[in-house]
Design an enzyme around this catalytic site. Structure first.
Site, mmCIF file in Angstrom:
data_model
loop_
_atom_site.group_PDB
_atom_site.id
_atom_site.type_symbol
_atom_site.label_atom_id
_atom_site.label_comp_id
_atom_site.label_asym_id
_atom_site.label_seq_id
_atom_site.Cartn_x
_atom_site.Cartn_y
_atom_site.Cartn_z
ATOM 1 N N ALA A 213 24.252 -55.179 4.846
ATOM 2 C CA ALA A 213 23.866 -56.581 5.028
ATOM 3 C C ALA A 213 22.987 -56.709 6.266
ATOM 4 C CB ALA A 213 25.100 -57.444 5.169
ATOM 5 N N ASN A 214 22.646 -57.919 6.656
ATOM 6 C CA ASN A 214 21.900 -58.140 7.894
ATOM 7 C C ASN A 214 22.427 -59.399 8.573
ATOM 8 O OD1 ASN A 214 20.313 -60.530 6.998
ATOM 9 N ND2 ASN A 214 19.536 -59.053 5.503
ATOM 10 N N ARG A 215 21.864 -59.733 9.724
ATOM 11 C CA ARG A 215 22.435 -60.803 10.559
ATOM 12 C C ARG A 215 21.984 -62.211 10.193
ATOM 13 N NH1 ARG A 215 24.965 -58.490 14.761
ATOM 14 N NH2 ARG A 215 24.237 -56.443 15.409
ATOM 15 N N SER A 216 21.246 -62.358 9.109
ATOM 16 C CA SER A 216 20.771 -63.715 8.768
ATOM 17 C C SER A 216 21.947 -64.668 8.534
ATOM 18 C CB SER A 216 19.919 -63.634 7.501
ATOM 19 O OG SER A 216 19.709 -64.930 6.996
ATOM 20 N N ALA A 279 16.568 -63.421 4.095
ATOM 21 C CA ALA A 279 16.381 -62.088 4.679
ATOM 22 C C ALA A 279 16.907 -61.094 3.655
ATOM 23 C CB ALA A 279 17.145 -61.985 5.992
#
Ligand code: CTP
Length: 406
Positions: A213-216, A279
């Site tokens: 995943a990512n921090r969005s 994102a």
């Protein structure tokens, strides 16, 4: 001239510490042109006084179902009719339960049961009460009845706990009232348009329990969806996993992976404007097993990746059914403008919103954003740092201008 000029709001103030913010809400609604009349529950009066609500609204505040003076003066049925919308702020767990169950033991709940006006609730309660299945069940019932919801926001609460439960800010509630009521046609630059927005991160499964995943946070994309709805657009928001509440008046499609996001975006077309704020994970694990990967003597497993579809490029390059205005985002950590310019050309969009997402800027997950707006024709505009809601409003105003010009 305010966006709520001539509109009448009946504000039901519930019993909770957030009641003090309801007083500020009266002021904000009046600043936007609305006339506000207040009903306070018994609980609300533990936190704020009817006198304060009356002073700020400029009208008598109502508290009792069986107040003879009140009944002679306006009466609960008239209260329930003599407005354009009913706003419940703060909406406590008890108020939600009463509304969902159709109980009417006091003036506030009687008015809510008797009204046929559009209703907006701004829930505020302890995190555990909010997350309790009973509250979530009541909320689902109310949404099914067509009640609009704004918030709650995630944050620190009065009891020093953190999580969803904080009442939306007065300006957010006032925005939601605008979205609910709509303004005069000339204030609705996107009315009659369908706007599609992607938002949030994507989760790409490694095995049944792990994902990339990512921090969005989805804050910017969700704010754009909310602002577009307030500007009169019909909005479809395709969102990856986020903890944000659904923006009022927006159709939300929830997805997990990039491939699901592409599918949902394609299903939502045609659109007049598409804004790709998500994102999206560029890669996903090449193999996905049904079983959890176990630790073994052979050491960590190799994590082979494969490329995800580029949703923005796929839609922007369609020969048939391409939305007339396609807007991308560029999340960069170096050479923001140069990279963003290259992205416009590579992806085929009309406009790109470029932002610096280096850790030091706090943009990823934060509430503020510093953006550059870059057009396909090479135009460049740099906006000052501002709240993501303000970025959204300005961007939507800009999209309205684009949509208006042939
Ligand atoms: N985007 C998309 N699908 C992807 C990747 C990105 O729709 N698989 C969209 C994003 O929503 C955004 C734009 O493309 O509008 C740019 O995203 P960004 O992450 O900045 O660019 P990348 O394509 O990932 O390029 P790079 O990794 O080189 O920065």
């Amino acid at each position: 001239m305010g966006a709520l000029d001539g509109r009448r709001v009946l504000l039901v103030i519930g019993g909770g510490i957030a009641a003090y913010k309801a007083l500020d809400l009266i002021r904000r609604l009046r600043e936007r042109g609305a006339a506000v009349r207040c009903v306070l529950t018994k609980g609300a009066q533990e936190f704020v006084t009817p006198l304060a609500a009356a002073a700020l609204s400029g009208q008598r505040a109502h508290t009792d179902l069986f107040d003879r003076a009140d009944e002679a003066d306006i009466g609960h049925i008239k209260l329930a009719r003599d407005a354009d919308a009913v706003v419940v702020a703060p909406a406590t767990a008890n108020t939600l339960a009463r509304m969902a169950g159709g109980h009417a033991p006091d003036l506030a709940s009687t008015v809510l049961l008797a009204t046929t006006l559009p209703i907006l609730i701004a829930p505020a309660m302890n995190v555990r009460m909010w997350l309790h299945p009973a509250t979530q069940r009541n909320l689902a019932l109310l949404k099914g009845d067509g009640v609009a919801v704004v918030g709650p926001n995630v944050g620190r609460m009065a009891e020093a706990e953190t999580g969803p439960g904080r009442m939306a800010e007065p300006d957010e509630i006032a925005d939601a009232v605008e979205a609910l009521l709509g303004g005069a046609p000339e204030e609705k630059p996107l009315s009659g348009r369908h706007l599609l927005v992607t938002s949030g991160p994507t989760h790409e499964p490694i095995d049944p329990v792990r994902y990339l995943a990512n921090r969005s946070s989805g804050k910017q994309g969700h704010a754009i969806a909310a602002a577009a709805a307030a500007a009169g657009a019909r909005v479809t928001l395709v969102s990856g996993p986020v903890t944000l509440p659904d923006p009022p008046g927006v159709a939300v499609v929830r997805v997990e992976t990039a491939r699901e996001m592409l599918e949902a975006v394609e299903a939502a077309l045609p659109a007049d404007i598409a804004v790709f704020a998500a994102a999206v994970a560029d890669w996903r694990p090449a193999a996905f097993g049904d079983q959890k990967i176990k630790k073994g003597p052979e050491g960590p497993p190799p994590l082979a990746l494969t490329e995800n579809p580029d949703i923005l490029a796929t839609i922007a390059r369609r020969t048939e059914g391409r939305p007339p205005l396609v807007v991308g985002f560029a999340a960069e950590t170096t050479d923001v403008i140069a990279h963003a310019r290259a992205k416009i050309a590579r992806k085929g969009c009309d406009l790109i919103v470029a932002n610096d997402v280096s850790a030091a800027t706090g943009v990823m997950g934060g509430d503020r954003n510093s953006v550059h707006l870059i057009g396909r024709d090479g135009s460049l505009e740099t906006w000052p740092t501002m709240g993501k809601d303000e970025v959204a409003r300005r961007l939507v105003a800009r999209l309205g201008q684009h949509a208006a010009s042939p």
